[in-house]
Design a protein around this motif. Structure first.
Motif, PDB file in Angstrom:
ATOM      1  N   ASP A  95     115.366  83.391  35.753  1.00 56.52           N
ATOM      2  CA  ASP A  95     114.767  84.603  35.192  1.00 56.52           C
ATOM      3  C   ASP A  95     113.677  84.339  34.164  1.00 56.52           C
ATOM      4  O   ASP A  95     113.287  85.244  33.424  1.00 56.52           O
ATOM      5  N   GLY A  97     110.749  84.162  34.693  1.00 57.71           N
ATOM      6  CA  GLY A  97     109.641  85.041  35.058  1.00 57.71           C
ATOM      7  C   GLY A  97     109.683  86.386  34.364  1.00 57.71           C
ATOM      8  O   GLY A  97     108.714  87.155  34.434  1.00 57.71           O
ATOM      9  N   LYS A  98     110.770  86.678  33.681  1.00 54.71           N
ATOM     10  CA  LYS A  98     110.853  87.929  32.925  1.00 54.71           C
ATOM     11  C   LYS A  98     110.017  87.881  31.653  1.00 54.71           C
ATOM     12  O   LYS A  98     110.078  88.792  30.827  1.00 54.71           O
ATOM     13  N   TYR A 116     112.252  94.085  29.654  1.00 51.30           N
ATOM     14  CA  TYR A 116     113.547  93.681  30.207  1.00 51.30           C
ATOM     15  C   TYR A 116     114.676  93.775  29.184  1.00 51.30           C
ATOM     16  O   TYR A 116     115.841  93.585  29.532  1.00 51.30           O
ATOM     17  N   TRP A 166     110.026  95.100  38.333  1.00 54.10           N
ATOM     18  CA  TRP A 166     111.216  94.263  38.164  1.00 54.10           C
ATOM     19  C   TRP A 166     111.284  93.171  39.230  1.00 54.10           C
ATOM     20  O   TRP A 166     111.700  92.050  38.951  1.00 54.10           O
ATOM     21  N   HIS A 169     109.365  89.432  38.985  1.00 53.97           N
ATOM     22  CA  HIS A 169     109.698  88.283  38.134  1.00 53.97           C
ATOM     23  C   HIS A 169     110.094  87.048  38.941  1.00 53.97           C
ATOM     24  O   HIS A 169     109.955  85.924  38.455  1.00 53.97           O
ATOM     25  N   TRP A 172     106.870  85.282  39.539  1.00 51.73           N
ATOM     26  CA  TRP A 172     106.412  84.699  38.277  1.00 51.73           C
ATOM     27  C   TRP A 172     107.238  83.463  37.921  1.00 51.73           C
ATOM     28  O   TRP A 172     106.705  82.481  37.405  1.00 51.73           O
ATOM     29  N   THR A 173     108.536  83.504  38.207  1.00 54.00           N
ATOM     30  CA  THR A 173     109.379  82.328  37.973  1.00 54.00           C
ATOM     31  C   THR A 173     108.856  81.139  38.766  1.00 54.00           C
ATOM     32  O   THR A 173     108.729  80.028  38.237  1.00 54.00           O
TER      33      THR A 173
END
Length: 281
Positions: A95, A97-98, A116, A166, A169, A172-173
């Motif tokens: 997570d 990427g959050k 988040y 949501w 992410h 992005w991770t």
């Protein structure tokens, strides 16, 4: 290089957070000095602003219980050292990427992380259908205009619905942890943690389950990745869905059976069985 230096300076201003993260990473077999400073900074930020790192720690505890259950009850199917490492490290970074895209600076990362930080128990309903702009206005009324400005500065659309936001992410991770100190086998495991929901960042999983890019010895979506998915959804049902253990297990099975890709998947159901057994003991 400049971006990494900026974000590393932010992490240094929080020595307690850095030491805690060093301990957590050491616990999963990683040397914090060998991981890109920006990644460490992002994990520290998540630990400060959200329950994400705590959730990952809980998932790792559950994963180790599953490994032990197999060792004691199905020794012929015991988890190899590489499988265990993939699950533990993949969960640790799943997570990250959050905190937003890889190119996000510290201010942008912080703004994304605060989105988040809102607990689902505080939602009024229908949040997944709100635009990001409306969500920020609802939960950050005092400075939502500034927050939208920071969001737009990353090239992101403020009219994007929250469900899509949501889901981003995972991609992005993948961007953040690729090739920067995180073992390649764990990179793909972390990035594919929402594959049950059909989220396949950058198309890294082919139709036959094989990975479309090189991730070390990890060649396909298999038992380690499936366990990460199961534990992630189980935690979501328990913490964000406020379900009992029994309710979460039933919901997990329904989620698998309703999946077009994994309906009736024996591997997933065996892992759900293991999670069920270990949490009943």
């Amino acid at each position: 290089m400049e971006q990494n230096t900026i974000n590393n300076q932010e992490s240094i201003t929080n020595p307690e957070g850095y030491e805690r993260m060093r301990f957590l990473l050491t616990e999963v077999g990683l040397d914090i000095a060998k991981i890109r400073p920006d990644i460490v900074s992002r994990l520290i930020l998540l630990a400060e602003l959200t329950k994400t790192v705590e959730d990952e720690h809980n998932a790792i505890h559950l994963a180790r219980a599953v490994f032990a259950w197999y060792e004691n009850n199905r020794p012929e199917e015991r988890w190899t050292e590489r499988e265990q490492k993939t699950v533990i490290i993949g969960t640790t970074f799943s997570d990250v990427g959050k905190t937003g895209p890889r190119v996000a600076n510290f201010e942008q990362q912080k703004m994304i992380a605060t989105i988040y930080s809102i607990d689902s128990k505080d939602w009024g309903g229908g949040e997944d259908k709100l635009s990001v702009a409306k969500y920020l206005e609802k939960y950050f009324p005092d400075d939502h205009t500034e927050r939208v400005g920071v969001y737009v500065s990353m090239g992101l659309d403020p009219e994007m619905v929250m469900r899509k936001f949501w889901d981003m992410h995972a991609e992005w991770t993948l961007q953040i942890i690729s090739g920067d100190g995180v073992p390649a086998e764990a990179v793909v495991a972390a990035a594919s943690h929402h594959f049950i929901q059909g989220i396949n960042p950058e198309g890294i999983i082919a139709a036959d389950g094989r990975f479309t890019k090189y991730f070390g010895e990890n060649l396909s979506f298999d038992r380690p990745e499936k366990l990460i998915c199961v534990l992630d959804v189980y935690d979501a049902f328990r913490r964000r869905g406020h379900m009992t253990h029994e309710q979460a297990i039933v919901a997990l099975r329904k989620k698998i059976d309703s999946s077009t890709s994994f309906s009736g998947d024996k591997g997933f159901h065996e892992l759900i069985d293991a999670v069920d057994f270990t949490n009943r003991q």
